[in-house]
Write a protein that holds these residues in place. Sequence first.
Motif, PDB file in Angstrom:
ATOM      1  N   ALA A 126       0.827  -1.212   0.000  1.00 21.18           N
ATOM      2  CA  ALA A 126       0.000   0.000   0.000  1.00 21.18           C
ATOM      3  C   ALA A 126       0.857   1.256   0.000  1.00 21.18           C
ATOM      4  CB  ALA A 126      -0.928  -0.011   1.215  1.00 21.18           C
ATOM      5  N   ALA A 127       1.990   1.222   0.702  1.00 19.20           N
ATOM      6  CA  ALA A 127       2.864   2.393   0.783  1.00 19.20           C
ATOM      7  C   ALA A 127       3.461   2.759  -0.570  1.00 19.20           C
ATOM      8  CB  ALA A 127       3.975   2.143   1.798  1.00 19.20           C
ATOM      9  N   LEU A 128       3.584   1.788  -1.462  1.00 14.52           N
ATOM     10  CA  LEU A 128       4.147   2.067  -2.787  1.00 14.52           C
ATOM     11  C   LEU A 128       3.265   3.022  -3.587  1.00 14.52           C
ATOM     12  CD1 LEU A 128       5.352  -1.519  -3.793  1.00 14.52           C
ATOM     13  CD2 LEU A 128       6.799   0.440  -3.270  1.00 14.52           C
ATOM     14  N   PHE A 129       1.963   3.020  -3.311  1.00 18.42           N
ATOM     15  CA  PHE A 129       1.050   3.888  -4.055  1.00 18.42           C
ATOM     16  C   PHE A 129       1.292   5.365  -3.747  1.00 18.42           C
ATOM     17  CE2 PHE A 129      -1.198  -0.122  -4.457  1.00 18.42           C
ATOM     18  CZ  PHE A 129      -1.719  -0.047  -5.743  1.00 18.42           C
ATOM     19  N   ALA A 130       1.947   5.668  -2.629  1.00 21.44           N
ATOM     20  CA  ALA A 130       2.244   7.065  -2.310  1.00 21.44           C
ATOM     21  C   ALA A 130       3.208   7.667  -3.327  1.00 21.44           C
ATOM     22  CB  ALA A 130       2.828   7.166  -0.900  1.00 21.44           C
ATOM     23  N   ASP A 131       4.143   6.850  -3.819  1.00 21.13           N
ATOM     24  CA  ASP A 131       5.111   7.322  -4.811  1.00 21.13           C
ATOM     25  C   ASP A 131       4.610   7.153  -6.239  1.00 21.13           C
ATOM     26  OD1 ASP A 131       6.981   8.045  -2.868  1.00 21.13           O
ATOM     27  OD2 ASP A 131       7.777   6.000  -2.770  1.00 21.13           O
ATOM     28  N   ASP A 132       3.752   6.161  -6.457  1.00 24.35           N
ATOM     29  CA  ASP A 132       3.230   5.916  -7.806  1.00 24.35           C
ATOM     30  C   ASP A 132       1.764   5.507  -7.703  1.00 24.35           C
ATOM     31  OD1 ASP A 132       2.654   5.282 -10.391  1.00 24.35           O
ATOM     32  OD2 ASP A 132       4.237   3.799 -10.651  1.00 24.35           O
ATOM     33  N   PRO A 133       0.847   6.475  -7.733  1.00 26.33           N
ATOM     34  CA  PRO A 133      -0.584   6.172  -7.593  1.00 26.33           C
ATOM     35  C   PRO A 133      -1.132   5.279  -8.700  1.00 26.33           C
ATOM     36  CG  PRO A 133      -0.161   8.515  -7.249  1.00 26.33           C
ATOM     37  CD  PRO A 133       1.092   7.926  -7.798  1.00 26.33           C
ATOM     38  N   GLY A 153       0.108   2.518  -9.668  1.00 19.72           N
ATOM     39  CA  GLY A 153       0.323   1.115  -9.332  1.00 19.72           C
ATOM     40  C   GLY A 153       1.215   0.372 -10.308  1.00 19.72           C
ATOM     41  N   ALA A 154       1.902   1.104 -11.183  1.00 22.66           N
ATOM     42  CA  ALA A 154       2.791   0.458 -12.166  1.00 22.66           C
ATOM     43  C   ALA A 154       4.155   0.204 -11.531  1.00 22.66           C
ATOM     44  CB  ALA A 154       2.923   1.337 -13.405  1.00 22.66           C
ATOM     45  N   PHE A 155       4.184  -0.680 -10.554  1.00 26.04           N
ATOM     46  CA  PHE A 155       5.405  -0.912  -9.802  1.00 26.04           C
ATOM     47  C   PHE A 155       6.330  -1.870 -10.547  1.00 26.04           C
ATOM     48  CE2 PHE A 155       2.017  -0.603  -6.380  1.00 26.04           C
ATOM     49  CZ  PHE A 155       2.132   0.783  -6.293  1.00 26.04           C
ATOM     50  N   THR A 156       7.606  -1.571 -10.506  1.00 26.79           N
ATOM     51  CA  THR A 156       8.588  -2.447 -11.127  1.00 26.79           C
ATOM     52  C   THR A 156       8.908  -3.609 -10.194  1.00 26.79           C
ATOM     53  OG1 THR A 156      10.490  -1.282 -10.187  1.00 26.79           O
ATOM     54  CG2 THR A 156       9.607  -0.452 -12.283  1.00 26.79           C
ATOM     55  N   THR A 157       9.550  -4.605 -10.750  1.00 25.79           N
ATOM     56  CA  THR A 157       9.995  -5.730  -9.923  1.00 25.79           C
ATOM     57  C   THR A 157      10.950  -5.247  -8.847  1.00 25.79           C
ATOM     58  OG1 THR A 157       9.716  -7.319 -11.725  1.00 25.79           O
ATOM     59  CG2 THR A 157      11.234  -7.928  -9.963  1.00 25.79           C
ATOM     60  N   ARG A 158      11.817  -4.298  -9.194  1.00 25.97           N
ATOM     61  CA  ARG A 158      12.752  -3.744  -8.208  1.00 25.97           C
ATOM     62  C   ARG A 158      11.997  -3.056  -7.069  1.00 25.97           C
ATOM     63  NH1 ARG A 158      15.585  -0.856 -11.408  1.00 25.97           N
ATOM     64  NH2 ARG A 158      17.336  -2.289 -11.740  1.00 25.97           N
ATOM     65  N   ASP A 159      10.937  -2.320  -7.402  1.00 26.12           N
ATOM     66  CA  ASP A 159      10.119  -1.672  -6.368  1.00 26.12           C
ATOM     67  C   ASP A 159       9.543  -2.711  -5.409  1.00 26.12           C
ATOM     68  OD1 ASP A 159      10.466   0.875  -7.470  1.00 26.12           O
ATOM     69  OD2 ASP A 159       8.677   0.706  -8.725  1.00 26.12           O
ATOM     70  N   LEU A 160       8.959  -3.750  -5.980  1.00 29.05           N
ATOM     71  CA  LEU A 160       8.285  -4.754  -5.164  1.00 29.05           C
ATOM     72  C   LEU A 160       9.273  -5.526  -4.291  1.00 29.05           C
ATOM     73  CD1 LEU A 160       5.754  -6.070  -7.839  1.00 29.05           C
ATOM     74  CD2 LEU A 160       5.229  -4.655  -5.847  1.00 29.05           C
ATOM     75  N   GLY A 213      -7.752  -7.296 -13.599  1.00 28.96           N
ATOM     76  CA  GLY A 213      -6.912  -8.052 -14.526  1.00 28.96           C
ATOM     77  C   GLY A 213      -6.443  -7.296 -15.746  1.00 28.96           C
ATOM     78  N   GLY A 214      -6.605  -5.974 -15.743  1.00 30.18           N
ATOM     79  CA  GLY A 214      -6.163  -5.208 -16.900  1.00 30.18           C
ATOM     80  C   GLY A 214      -4.668  -5.292 -17.149  1.00 30.18           C
ATOM     81  N   GLU A 215      -3.894  -5.612 -16.105  1.00 31.09           N
ATOM     82  CA  GLU A 215      -2.434  -5.699 -16.242  1.00 31.09           C
ATOM     83  C   GLU A 215      -1.962  -7.130 -16.492  1.00 31.09           C
ATOM     84  OE1 GLU A 215      -4.042  -4.917 -13.509  1.00 31.09           O
ATOM     85  OE2 GLU A 215      -3.705  -2.812 -12.955  1.00 31.09           O
ATOM     86  N   TRP A 216      -2.885  -8.081 -16.519  1.00 25.81           N
ATOM     87  CA  TRP A 216      -2.484  -9.476 -16.653  1.00 25.81           C
ATOM     88  C   TRP A 216      -2.068  -9.793 -18.084  1.00 25.81           C
ATOM     89  CZ3 TRP A 216      -7.111 -11.985 -13.543  1.00 25.81           C
ATOM     90  CH2 TRP A 216      -7.021 -11.553 -12.207  1.00 25.81           C
ATOM     91  N   VAL A 217      -1.272 -10.824 -18.216  1.00 28.62           N
ATOM     92  CA  VAL A 217      -0.734 -11.219 -19.519  1.00 28.62           C
ATOM     93  C   VAL A 217      -1.808 -11.902 -20.354  1.00 28.62           C
ATOM     94  CG1 VAL A 217       0.949 -12.697 -20.685  1.00 28.62           C
ATOM     95  CG2 VAL A 217       1.599 -11.442 -18.608  1.00 28.62           C
ATOM     96  N   GLY A 218      -1.849 -11.554 -21.643  1.00 31.28           N
ATOM     97  CA  GLY A 218      -2.813 -12.161 -22.543  1.00 31.28           C
ATOM     98  C   GLY A 218      -4.159 -11.453 -22.493  1.00 31.28           C
TER      99      GLY A 218
END
Length: 344
Positions: free
Chosen positions: A108-115, A117-124, A269-274
């Motif tokens: 949840a805290a990640l959304f403060a920097d990027d609302p 939600g397009a978080f990178t693997t490094r972010d996560l 699921g808008g970000e899911w593959v396929g």
Amino acid sequence: MSPSPTTMDNFIRTKLQPSGSCIICSDPFSASHQPVALSCHHIFGHACIKNWLHNGRGATNNCPICRAEIYTPTDGGAFTSASIWTALCAAPPDRLHDFLSSLWPRVAALFADDPTGAFTTRDLLSHAVLPALLSMHNADAAGPFADAHSLVASTWNSLGRPNSASGLAIPLVRLARLMAQTSSILPKWITTVPRTSLLFWRANACLGTSSSEISWAPLAEAAGLSNPRYFSFLHLYTVLLSQHIVHARPTHTGPSHNSIIERCCTKIGGEWVGKPADGFKESVVGVYEELRRHQLEEKRISLRGHEEEKGVVTGLWAMAGWRREEGRKPAVELRKKVSGGWSD
């Protein structure tokens, strides 16, 4: 042909530099910090390379510089990514809940920097997965979460903290990604209860360990009800549909066919593959309409991840498949199965 003196001198001056310090800690070698050479000829302080191996519990079996294998394990690979993942999946439900309870606020805290939600693997990894694993490690230094923290941290750091996941980090990053992508749909209180933690863990675990991305393909397979492998993912998805209905703006006529598909296959699921196939979309519409009828017309509570909901989930998707394939209303016995399994 022997090299000329000039060439030889140049080689000695440029290529045969003495190794005076350890590449791991940067401290100079001494009587108390003796150098050792690995089979790949890279040199480290004895204590440093020993610590490198111990921190990874034997799974960090690679040279920190060239990644060459250091030794051949003789214990059957007790601390491999696969064995630790198996141990994590077998952990008691309360320990899994503790881990997800630590992971939710960090995601949840990640959304403060990027609302967005397009978080990178490094972010996560750096801001969610590893801190949550560390908190579990600090609470229990001998359990599988401690092993997971040691392996994921040492491996990722040794690779230069790339924007990619490997080994054990793959399913853990995907879990954090799944939580991030669905957090806006679930009320906060639901994310704090143990049954939700267990459902998220099982839904993620059933997707395997080969990709950190989430795909529509397993969900479509689960919707056919012929293979139980991905059923936990289907259960979670159905809970998300149910919760979406709770928070959607009510209308007298209900949402249109296209609006339901947009809600269920883009907002979820808008970000899911396929892309979901047309047949799956038709089934989703049927499930959504049946959920809406139960929750709004019959005043049933929304699905919330209870074990007892499995019969409801199965019945909902069976009815949707019946209607799509046979082109007629759901069988009475299927409706009874769904109604009978609903929580009051």
